[in-house]
Design a protein around this motif. Structure first.
Motif, PDB file in Angstrom:
ATOM      1  N   CYS A 277       9.516  16.816  20.366  1.00  0.00           N
ATOM      2  CA  CYS A 277       9.559  15.311  20.194  1.00  0.00           C
ATOM      3  C   CYS A 277      10.822  14.898  20.567  1.00  0.00           C
ATOM      4  O   CYS A 277      11.923  15.686  20.486  1.00  0.00           O
ATOM      5  CB  CYS A 277       9.257  14.963  18.732  1.00  0.00           C
ATOM      6  SG  CYS A 277       7.505  15.557  18.174  1.00  0.00           S
ATOM      7  N   THR A 278      10.701  13.534  20.875  1.00  0.00           N
ATOM      8  CA  THR A 278      12.167  13.067  21.139  1.00  0.00           C
ATOM      9  C   THR A 278      13.080  12.720  20.030  1.00  0.00           C
ATOM     10  O   THR A 278      14.365  12.538  20.135  1.00  0.00           O
ATOM     11  CB  THR A 278      12.109  11.504  21.828  1.00  0.00           C
ATOM     12  OG1 THR A 278      11.045  10.825  21.054  1.00  0.00           O
ATOM     13  CG2 THR A 278      11.122  11.670  23.301  1.00  0.00           C
ATOM     14  N   ALA A 297       8.250   9.764  21.130  1.00  0.00           N
ATOM     15  CA  ALA A 297       7.473  10.295  21.804  1.00  0.00           C
ATOM     16  C   ALA A 297       7.140  11.823  21.821  1.00  0.00           C
ATOM     17  O   ALA A 297       8.271  12.599  21.141  1.00  0.00           O
ATOM     18  CB  ALA A 297       7.461   9.957  23.323  1.00  0.00           C
ATOM     19  N   VAL A 299       6.101  15.543  23.737  1.00  0.00           N
ATOM     20  CA  VAL A 299       5.768  16.334  25.018  1.00  0.00           C
ATOM     21  C   VAL A 299       4.915  17.414  24.559  1.00  0.00           C
ATOM     22  O   VAL A 299       5.262  18.567  24.157  1.00  0.00           O
ATOM     23  CB  VAL A 299       6.905  16.697  25.701  1.00  0.00           C
ATOM     24  CG1 VAL A 299       6.583  17.511  27.309  1.00  0.00           C
ATOM     25  CG2 VAL A 299       8.013  15.611  26.024  1.00  0.00           C
ATOM     26  N   THR A 691       2.939  13.913  28.126  1.00  0.00           N
ATOM     27  CA  THR A 691       3.913  13.193  27.262  1.00  0.00           C
ATOM     28  C   THR A 691       3.258  12.054  26.496  1.00  0.00           C
ATOM     29  O   THR A 691       2.765  11.161  27.477  1.00  0.00           O
ATOM     30  CB  THR A 691       5.178  12.793  27.995  1.00  0.00           C
ATOM     31  OG1 THR A 691       5.771  13.966  28.680  1.00  0.00           O
ATOM     32  CG2 THR A 691       6.315  12.003  26.979  1.00  0.00           C
ATOM     33  N   GLU A 693       3.447   8.718  24.021  1.00  0.00           N
ATOM     34  CA  GLU A 693       4.694   7.738  23.219  1.00  0.00           C
ATOM     35  C   GLU A 693       3.723   7.093  22.131  1.00  0.00           C
ATOM     36  O   GLU A 693       2.526   6.805  22.181  1.00  0.00           O
ATOM     37  CB  GLU A 693       4.702   6.774  24.221  1.00  0.00           C
ATOM     38  CG  GLU A 693       5.881   5.538  23.552  1.00  0.00           C
ATOM     39  CD  GLU A 693       6.331   4.666  24.599  1.00  0.00           C
ATOM     40  OE1 GLU A 693       7.414   3.645  24.157  1.00  0.00           O
ATOM     41  OE2 GLU A 693       5.708   4.477  25.622  1.00  0.00           O
ATOM     42  N   ASN A 750      12.778  13.839  29.645  1.00  0.00           N
ATOM     43  CA  ASN A 750      11.444  14.098  29.913  1.00  0.00           C
ATOM     44  C   ASN A 750      10.596  12.776  29.997  1.00  0.00           C
ATOM     45  O   ASN A 750       9.821  12.401  30.951  1.00  0.00           O
ATOM     46  CB  ASN A 750      10.908  15.079  29.324  1.00  0.00           C
ATOM     47  CG  ASN A 750       9.105  15.628  29.699  1.00  0.00           C
ATOM     48  OD1 ASN A 750       8.328  14.969  29.382  1.00  0.00           O
ATOM     49  ND2 ASN A 750       9.062  16.744  30.513  1.00  0.00           N
ATOM     50  N   PHE A 751      10.629  12.074  28.713  1.00  0.00           N
ATOM     51  CA  PHE A 751       9.853  10.829  28.511  1.00  0.00           C
ATOM     52  C   PHE A 751      10.541   9.745  29.611  1.00  0.00           C
ATOM     53  O   PHE A 751       9.601   9.214  30.215  1.00  0.00           O
ATOM     54  CB  PHE A 751      10.195  10.363  27.240  1.00  0.00           C
ATOM     55  CG  PHE A 751       9.506   8.832  27.135  1.00  0.00           C
ATOM     56  CD1 PHE A 751       8.279   8.918  26.650  1.00  0.00           C
ATOM     57  CD2 PHE A 751      10.291   7.975  27.197  1.00  0.00           C
ATOM     58  CE1 PHE A 751       7.727   7.404  26.699  1.00  0.00           C
ATOM     59  CE2 PHE A 751      10.083   6.501  27.099  1.00  0.00           C
ATOM     60  CZ  PHE A 751       8.591   6.240  26.764  1.00  0.00           C
ATOM     61  N   LYS A 754       9.436  10.492  33.199  1.00  0.00           N
ATOM     62  CA  LYS A 754       7.847  10.406  33.345  1.00  0.00           C
ATOM     63  C   LYS A 754       7.482   8.671  33.481  1.00  0.00           C
ATOM     64  O   LYS A 754       6.830   8.150  34.197  1.00  0.00           O
ATOM     65  CB  LYS A 754       6.929  11.007  32.380  1.00  0.00           C
ATOM     66  CG  LYS A 754       6.923  12.504  32.548  1.00  0.00           C
ATOM     67  CD  LYS A 754       6.112  13.302  31.587  1.00  0.00           C
ATOM     68  CE  LYS A 754       6.154  14.906  31.920  1.00  0.00           C
ATOM     69  NZ  LYS A 754       5.163  15.500  30.964  1.00  0.00           N
ATOM     70  N   SER A 755       8.115   7.855  32.367  1.00  0.00           N
ATOM     71  CA  SER A 755       7.826   6.606  32.306  1.00  0.00           C
ATOM     72  C   SER A 755       8.359   6.029  33.463  1.00  0.00           C
ATOM     73  O   SER A 755       7.632   4.983  34.268  1.00  0.00           O
ATOM     74  CB  SER A 755       8.365   6.029  31.066  1.00  0.00           C
ATOM     75  OG  SER A 755       9.610   6.295  30.999  1.00  0.00           O
TER      76      SER A 755
END
Length: 995
Positions: A277-278, A297, A299, A691, A693, A750-751, A754-755
């Motif tokens: 998790c973030t 978010a 993963v 991932t 959110e 990572n988030f 990807k976003s």
């Protein structure tokens, strides 16, 4: 429990203080649904928490002349809605930000403090100190900036030019200072941006000279050693948690970093190998989440491979009854369910619905209210496990067939002549003996089939009773059909002799072909139709090398146009050229057909179009540009072998359930969704991550926390339908300090990657870069305002958990996807974009911050890797040898004064001049240094999904350019700021937000 070795685990579920969650506005990049103006920096409701751990970097406050005027302006990007944020004045009104380069005679690798740019920064910031202050630093007290209340700024994400990460022409791009004397780089090609040597401008960054500084500050040198080091953070975590057993019995505990090796013991929450998790503490309300702007978010890597010393997942079989589920929300039985009324009922931890316990599942409770069989049932005591699925979970309510693999070889003229077809056919004989199988089975249940193609398709009948394989040609590529069913998909063991006969014949069969064009979409269509006719899921292995220009569905033209770089139309280069490939991918997902594509391009092949099919079908794209048989075949063969053998599930559907108060809203990765909740994948392998959110629906309870359950329904390699379940509990809190204390930088990057990479399809890159920098500043400003102890306004204070976020974020901003570089092929940018979209946390961490090892310091008596160093030119030395790896490539850099005994030991040649830079595999010398280096390369490669190509780089030779792009702490050769520059830029933006 029939499984041997299942160990009882202690209770996991003590009540923990927690945190809650709200919809932060990030990652949407101009989505009209978020068009409302966002609140500014607000104080959290309630008392402030204790000061969270952090890092302080003191520096003088910026002068007002260093920022643009706060005049509103409207977006003029064609095709976009009017900019929803008011922002500062356009770029030209902002003071030029980067120090002009002062050429001076100096060695090739000056210490970073000696370069003029850094000296300038020293003048701006003053000497930086790092003061780590932990939670014991005392209460936060009043806000650090007393004074009359300020009106809230009009928005949080302001993509105004104030903090724009520079386009190539704006920061050290072609209009940038030349690199340090002695680095031997050729001048940049003309035609892009201003003249070489023009002062670079970095809006929102630093003024170019002492004359623009705020106040009469004496210039001091800024020591880059003082800024937070990723290597130090990684090594500290390894020292504290490496080699230990990490038990998952506590809700909301932050796991060791992905770079730390440890044994993970499941005691009620899923291993971080499956879910990261973030942050492990969600804010309890949406207002707090908006205020902090930390993305909420997770993963998910449901099929991640655990190491051999960890227990594989247990399989639970409830027979025809199937898994026990909540009647209301359909969550599966897990450790979060609370049994009541003597065990006759249970309360769902996700939706609080009270359910009857099925008679077959009843068990009495002990004096603590826990079932007597708690430790005997994996679904009650473990975070991850599998269920055998009943017929209700199967297509058409009948058991699935085992999957099939279809190998599809492009036999056009160039592939035959280069020897590629011969290489593929020879290798398939070996690969087919290693087809994946269920653990307890002696042979694989996977059936295989073969197709060759150029402008027409050739199907082969390889039935076991044939003396010779038979070929059937399909010339109607507009309406592809499967000319045979019986004998096309066969068991390899039974038809081995016929298959080997075919593979021996294929290269000769097409030796006289002059056909240079090839089709692509009809090839995928044919494979999918074959699987559909056989009523089984499966995977296509396509070996392709050119732009599909033949007259057929999916025909493409060359649209590689460098004139689009740094314009609002640049996003077209990342979009598929035609809708054919997206609709083809959707059909493949519907029929459980995954596509893995091996590309061997010698020129532009439109990866953005072709790569969409593997991306959306859960396959993998491998690209070998300008493939040379004698240099690149080993990399290709390693990729092919590992892809055929890897752990994989077919025909998969994933659902992410959450407890009351928040829900999954956005999914990033190689996913296709027919509705808002079900993620459909033709296949899901051990390297693929999705991932997710989350956003708030309501207030979250600090007592019950935030619960997540990821369920994947899939077909195994042996044809069994199963459910794989992963459960994770997070804390919730109304204190922002708790949120920041629990953040995980690797998952955050990572988030963000990807976003942002998803957004490049629709938004100008400039806007995306602005939003990333703005959000970085906002997260850190919120921490500074609400969680840090009072301190001088000039200090940059970073949360301890996020102190290396700026260096990772700067690496992301400098990636070739977000920063147009004229020397980077369009296909390479599309390839890296699609690659990152499916990466797990460990792979994205290495990709954005490569591993950099000094090989000349090797201790040949030890098996340990040499201590890594920071990714900066300042670490290089003329007498050194360095290995750099980022998951795609490996570089071995040789300094001009490399010790001859090391060169002899590694390459078996007397001096550096004799080393060939053409080799892609190190020679087997047998010396201690050679064996140690090969062992290190093997260890780094072992955990990575792609075979890394080795490039030998000699100091001051042309290939060094590519290597230097990966020294991510330095200023980019074609744009992109250095780590120190970026830190200054973010600090200025934070000061602006807080004032």
């Amino acid at each position: 429990m029939s499984r041997q070795g299942y160990v009882a685990t202690p209770p996991y579920s003590q009540s923990q203080p927690g945190i809650g969650l709200s919809p932060p506005h990030h990652g949407h990049y101009g989505d009209p649904s978020h068009a409302t103006s966002l609140p500014g920096m607000l104080k959290p409701p309630g008392p402030l928490g204790a000061a969270a751990p952090g890092v302080m970097l003191p520096s003088p406050p910026p002068g007002p002349q260093q920022f643009g005027q706060n005049a509103p302006y409207a977006s003029s990007v064609p095709g976009l809605p009017p900019q929803r944020f008011t922002g500062p004045a356009p770029v030209h009104s902002v003071a030029s930000a980067c120090a002009p380069y002062q050429p001076s005679a100096q060695p090739s690798y000056p210490s970073p403090a000696s370069t003029s740019a850094v000296t300038q920064l020293g003048g701006q910031l003053g000497a930086m100190q790092l003061n780590s202050h932990g939670p014991s630093a005392g209460p936060a007290g009043p806000p650090a900036f007393p004074g009359p209340p300020q009106p809230a700024p009009p928005s949080i994400l302001q993509p105004g030019p104030r903090v724009l990460p520079p386009p190539p022409a704006a920061l050290n791009g072609p209009g940038a200072p030349p690199p340090a004397a002695g680095t031997a780089f050729p001048p940049q090609a003309a035609g892009y941006g201003p003249q070489m040597g023009a002062p670079a401008s970095y809006p929102g960054g630093l003024a170019p000279g002492p004359a623009r500084m705020a106040g009469p500050q004496p210039p001091k040198q800024l020591d880059p050693e003082a800024v937070p080091s990723p290597i130090q953070v990684i090594e500290s975590d390894r020292a504290a948690r490496g080699g230990q057993v990490y038990t998952t019995n506590t809700r909301g505990q932050v796991p060791p970093l992905v770079t730390t090796d440890c044994v993970i013991q499941d005691q009620g929450h899923a291993s971080p190998r499956y879910i990261r998790c973030t942050t492990y503490c969600f804010p309890s309300s949406s207002d707090l989440a908006k205020q902090a702007q930390v993305p909420l978010a997770a993963v998910l890597q449901p099929f991640a491979t655990p190491p051999a010393d960890e227990t594989p997942l247990y399989l639970v079989d409830h027979g025809e009854s199937g898994p026990v589920r909540c009647n209301r929300c359909k969550a599966y039985m897990c450790p979060f369910m609370q049994f009541i009324e003597g065990g006759r009922r249970y309360q769902c931890g996700f939706c609080s619905c009270v359910n009857e316990v099925p008679p077959f599942y009843f068990q009495h409770l002990d004096h603590l209210g826990r079932r007597l069989d708690h430790y005997e049932k994996p679904e009650l005591s473990l975070g991850s496990y599998e269920y055998v699925a009943t017929l209700d979970y199967c297509r058409k309510n009948k058991p699935p067939s085992p999957p099939a693999f279809i190998f599809m070889i492009n036999v056009s003229y160039s592939n035959i002549k280069s020897g590629l077809v011969q290489l593929i056919c020879e290798e398939l004989k070996t690969v087919l003996q290693r087809l994946p199988r269920e653990e307890h089975e002696e042979s694989s249940a996977v059936r295989v089939g073969f197709i060759t193609y150029h402008t027409v398709l050739h199907f082969f009948n390889v039935k076991s009773n044939l003396a010779q394989p038979q070929m059937m040609v399909v010339t109607d590529i507009g309406e592809v059909f499967v000319p045979l069913l019986d004998g096309f998909l066969v068991n390899y063991q039974e038809s081995q002799s016929v298959i080997h006969n075919l593979l021996d014949q294929i290269p000769g069969m097409f030796a006289d072909s002059n056909e240079n064009e090839a089709v692509f979409a009809p090839v995928v269509q044919a494979g999918m139709e074959a699987l559909k006719a056989a009523e089984c899921p499966g995977k296509l292995f396509i070996f392709h090398s050119s732009l599909p220009t033949a007259e057929a569905p999916g025909k493409l033209k060359n649209r590689d146009d460098k004139r689009l770089l740094n314009t609002d139309k640049e996003k077209i280069l990342f979009q598929p050229q035609t809708s054919v490939y997206e609709s083809l991918a959707k059909d493949c997902v519907a029929h459980g057909c995954s596509v893995t594509l091996f590309l061997f391009p010698s020129q532009y092949v439109d990866v953005a179009s072709l790569g969409l099919v593997p991306l959306l079908t859960g396959g993998t794209l491998y690209k070998y540009s300008n493939f040379q048989m004698h240099l690149d075949s080993q990399q290709f063969l390693n990729d092919l072998r590992s892809d055929v053998e890897k752990k994989i599930g077919f025909d998969a559907i994933m659902r992410v359930r959450t407890s009351t108060g928040f829900r999954a809203t956005d999914f990033f990765g190689g996913v296709f969704m027919n509705n808002t909740t079900d993620v459909e994948m033709a296949a899901l392998d051990c390297d693929k991550a999705v991932t997710v959110e989350f956003k708030h629906d309501d207030r979250l309870s600090e007592d019950s926390g935030a619960l997540i359950q990821c369920a994947v329904l899939y077909t195994t390699i042996g044809g069994q339908r199963r459910l794989r379940i992963h459960n994770l509990g997070l804390n919730c809190s109304s204190q922002l300090a708790d949120l920041y204390k629990s953040c995980e930088t690797d998952a955050l990057i990572n988030f963000f990657a990807k976003s942002a990479f998803k957004a490049v399809l629709h938004q100008p890159l400039k806007v995306i870069r602005e939003i990333l920098v703005n959000q970085t500043a906002h997260m850190l400003a919120c921490y500074r305002k609400n969680c840090a102890s009072p301190s001088a306004a000039s200090q940059l204070i970073l949360p301890d958990s996020m102190k290396i976020l700026p260096v990772y974020m700067n690496s992301l901003l400098k990636s070739c996807v977000l920063l147009s570089r004229p020397d980077t092929p369009t296909d390479e940018r599309a390839f890296q974009r699609q690659l990152v979209m499916t990466m797990g946390v460990a792979d994205s961490q290495l990709f954005f911050y490569p591993q950099f090892l000094p090989i000349h310091t090797l201790d040949v008596k030890s098996t340990a890797l040499p201590a890594a160093v920071r990714c900066s030119e300042s670490r290089l030395s003329e007498g050194g040898i360095f290995l750099l790896a980022n998951g795609l490539n490996m570089f071995l850099w040789l300094g001009v004064s490399s010790p001859p005994e090391l060169i002899q030991g590694i390459f078996n040649v007397p001096s550096l001049a004799h080393v060939s830079t053409d080799m892609t595999v190190l020679p087997e010398v047998g010396s201690p240094h050679s064996q140690q280096l090969r062992m290190i390369m093997g260890v780094i490669q072992q955990k990575r999904p792609y075979a890394m190509k080795l490039t030998i780089v000699k100091q001051r030779e042309q290939p060094e350019m590519v290597f230097r792009q990966l020294l991510v702490e330095d200023r980019g050769l074609h744009g992109g700021s250095s780590y120190v520059d970026f830190l200054c830029c973010v600090h200025k933006e934070i000061c602006q937000l807080l004032s």
